[in-house]
Design a protein around this motif. Structure first.
Motif, PDB file in Angstrom:
ATOM      1  N   SER A 193       0.564  -1.050  -0.443  1.00  0.00           N
ATOM      2  CA  SER A 193       0.281   0.025  -0.405  1.00  0.00           C
ATOM      3  C   SER A 193       0.770   1.534   0.089  1.00  0.00           C
ATOM      4  N   ALA A 241      -7.063   2.797   1.739  1.00  0.00           N
ATOM      5  CA  ALA A 241      -6.517   2.133   2.489  1.00  0.00           C
ATOM      6  C   ALA A 241      -5.707   1.991   3.487  1.00  0.00           C
ATOM      7  N   ASN A 242      -5.256   2.981   3.852  1.00  0.00           N
ATOM      8  CA  ASN A 242      -4.129   3.255   5.024  1.00  0.00           C
ATOM      9  C   ASN A 242      -4.862   3.784   5.221  1.00  0.00           C
ATOM     10  N   ILE A 300      -7.140  -3.340   3.250  1.00  0.00           N
ATOM     11  CA  ILE A 300      -5.910  -2.346   2.931  1.00  0.00           C
ATOM     12  C   ILE A 300      -6.047  -3.220   1.451  1.00  0.00           C
ATOM     13  N   TYR A 301      -6.322  -4.181   1.171  1.00  0.00           N
ATOM     14  CA  TYR A 301      -5.956  -4.491  -0.229  1.00  0.00           C
ATOM     15  C   TYR A 301      -7.554  -4.634  -1.193  1.00  0.00           C
ATOM     16  N   LEU A 322      -7.304  -0.838  -1.294  1.00  0.00           N
ATOM     17  CA  LEU A 322      -6.195   0.137  -2.418  1.00  0.00           C
ATOM     18  C   LEU A 322      -6.673  -0.716  -4.190  1.00  0.00           C
TER      19      LEU A 322
END
Length: 545
Positions: free
Chosen positions: A142, A441-442, A464-465, A468
């Motif tokens: 990420s 994501a973060n 996250i994934y 993202l």
């Protein structure tokens, strides 16, 4: 003013720039050499991993606040926002508001807990109570993707600046400039680490603010310090009349553009607290109190700067006019340097000096931000992926730093390659994409880790994934990449099915939702003891490095 006057001014500008080019190049080279000198000096003091990643945690709150400002006031802030205001008036100023308000989220929710609970990267915080290897891998991936999105904007800005100074108009020449910036950035990070990067950021923050104050004063002086006159002339010259000073010129004509505005606003306000190169800045101070104070300093410095972008943007609209601005760069990225030359006197040595100094400061801005971004992504690769996933915690400090330097080279190469395609896009818009990816994501993963007891490894990975993938896919199939002949990354093709230019409206809520669903569906039992430890550590700083 008549069209004849404008064409005469344009001819004068072209001839003056040609005539004074040796002076412009000399001044520009002095700035670049000075920043390289600082980097080499700091590089000699970089001996340990703590020095390379966190500058030895020796910076004061004010120094870090200045460096954070230097890191944040990027090409987007200076070139992109001035251009957006010059072309779209009130709607262009929305970037300034979003970028500034975002700091409140960073201050209230992230700065202090992050400094207390991590060592070098965001992955440290996530790995504290989750399964190390999958979470660190996700955090590393990420960080690298967000940094590359942000790097694109800086590369586009650098290409505009240097080609304006050197009089390069060919595409091949502009691509060569992007490559040169990439090489310089690799040198900065591999030699200087966090110490070199921080000192360059502090120096350039002072220079950028001084340049902005000078230009703001000169613009207001042209209008006898009558802001009403400045805005009136800008509206008249824009060709849009009173609509130039009202909301809706860029965002508001259709339902889609209103949604785009909402999407942009959400991305800007929530993105800062998830940007890797901003997050790692909180590790360079000795305590959490200093981290909080440095954010206060940053808010003050950045707020003052963004107020000045109003004068710069409307000043460029009033004194140069949109036609001249678009002729140099379709996205308006050259408005600030053009304004500097106009204020110094088109066709005079003063104009050439102003153009060179302001462009050199903007270029130093780009190099400093680019170095910070590259450092964030190479640190995350070396510390999270290489040391803790590939080597399972058995890598020595020396090996980790070597991996960081190699990662810098590869990330630099990727940024050069993609930056070549992004040279005609507005840099503020490009940065807003990085903010959207960071917020999708973060940010959900960080906030859940710090404040939600039920959060699990599966929730972190989904968040996250999922955030993202959704944000990147929506950008790929948006008008930013194809479908708009003037500003898309790829001209002559159209595979855009997502109507918005910024994916934040869809991808940010999705990132939060996936983290929540993933945790509830997980068979893994959350470690309540570890959460209690993290809570105490993040709030009090006990046991912080």
């Amino acid at each position: 003013m008549s069209a004849a006057y404008h064409s005469h001014t344009a001819v004068l500008a072209a001839s003056s720039t040609t005539e004074h080019r040796p002076l412009i190049i000399t001044l520009f080279a002095v700035f670049v050499a000075a920043t390289l000198g600082i980097t080499v000096w700091a590089g000699r003091q970089t001996k340990s991993a703590s020095d390379f990643y966190a500058g030895g945690r020796q910076f004061t709150a004010f120094q870090n606040g200045l460096a954070v400002s230097g890191d944040y006031m990027s090409a987007a802030s200076f070139l992109g926002i001035a251009g957006a205001i010059a072309l779209f008036g009130y709607d262009g100023f929305l970037y300034s508001i979003g970028f500034l308000v975002a700091w409140l989220v960073a201050l209230l929710l992230v700065a202090e807990p992050l400094r207390n609970s991590g060592r070098y990267t965001m992955g440290d915080v996530l790995a504290y109570r989750m399964r190390q290897r999958p979470v660190r891998t996700a955090a590393g991936v990420s960080t690298i993707i967000v940094s590359i999105f942000y790097l694109l904007a800086q590369m586009a800005g650098a290409g505009v600046l240097v080609s304006l100074l050197l009089g390069i108009t060919s595409d091949a020449g502009k691509i060569l400039i992007v490559a040169l910036v990439g090489v310089l950035m690799i040198v900065y990070v591999t030699i200087g680490g966090m110490k070199g990067t921080t000192w360059v950021q502090m120096v350039k923050a002072v220079l950028l603010i001084a340049g902005a104050i000078l230009m703001t004063f000169m613009v207001l002086w042209k209008f006898d310090f009558n802001v009403s006159d400045l805005l009136g002339t800008a509206a008249e010259k824009s060709g849009h009349g009173a609509a130039f000073l009202e909301p809706g010129l860029k965002y508001g004509a259709t339902g889609t553009s209103k949604l785009d505005f909402l999407s942009l606003g959400i991305a800007l306000v929530l993105g800062t607290a998830g940007l890797p190169h901003i997050l790692i800045r909180f590790y360079t101070v000795p305590t959490a109190k200093a981290a909080r104070k440095s954010v206060n300093w940053a808010i003050g410095i950045i707020g003052g700067f963004y107020l000045m972008t109003i004068a710069l943007g409307f000043g460029a609209a009033a004194l140069i006019g949109p036609k001249e601005i678009i002729a140099k760069n379709p996205a308006g990225n050259a408005a600030a340097p053009q304004l500097a030359e106009y204020l110094g006197g088109v066709g005079t040595t003063g104009g050439a000096v102003m153009l060179a100094v302001i462009s050199a400061v903007a270029f130093a801005t780009i190099l400093a931000v680019v170095a910070g971004l590259t450092l964030a992504s190479s640190s995350s690769f070396a510390h999270d992926i290489y040391a803790n996933v590939i080597r399972k915690g058995k890598a020595s400090e020396k090996e980790e730093m070597r991996a960081a330097r190699w990662a810098t080279v590869f990330i630099g190469a990727a940024a050069i390659l993609l930056g070549a395609f992004a040279r005609d896009m507005n840099v503020a818009g490009l940065v807003a994409l990085a903010f959207a990816v960071a917020a999708s994501a973060n940010l959900p993963t960080l906030l859940y880790s710090l404040f939600w007891k039920r959060f699990t490894t599966q929730g972190a990975l989904w968040s996250i994934y999922g955030g993202l993938a959704s944000s990147v896919i929506l950008v790929l199939f948006s008008p930013v990449v194809s479908g708009n002949e003037k500003t898309s990354m790829f001209k002559g093709v159209d595979f855009a099915w997502f109507p918005l230019e910024n994916p934040g409206l869809i991808s940010i809520p999705l990132g939060f939702l996936l983290g929540w669903i993933g945790s509830l569906l997980s068979k893994e039992e959350p470690d309540k003891g570890k959460y209690a430890e993290l809570e105490v550590k993040s709030l009090t700083g006990i046991g912080a490095h």
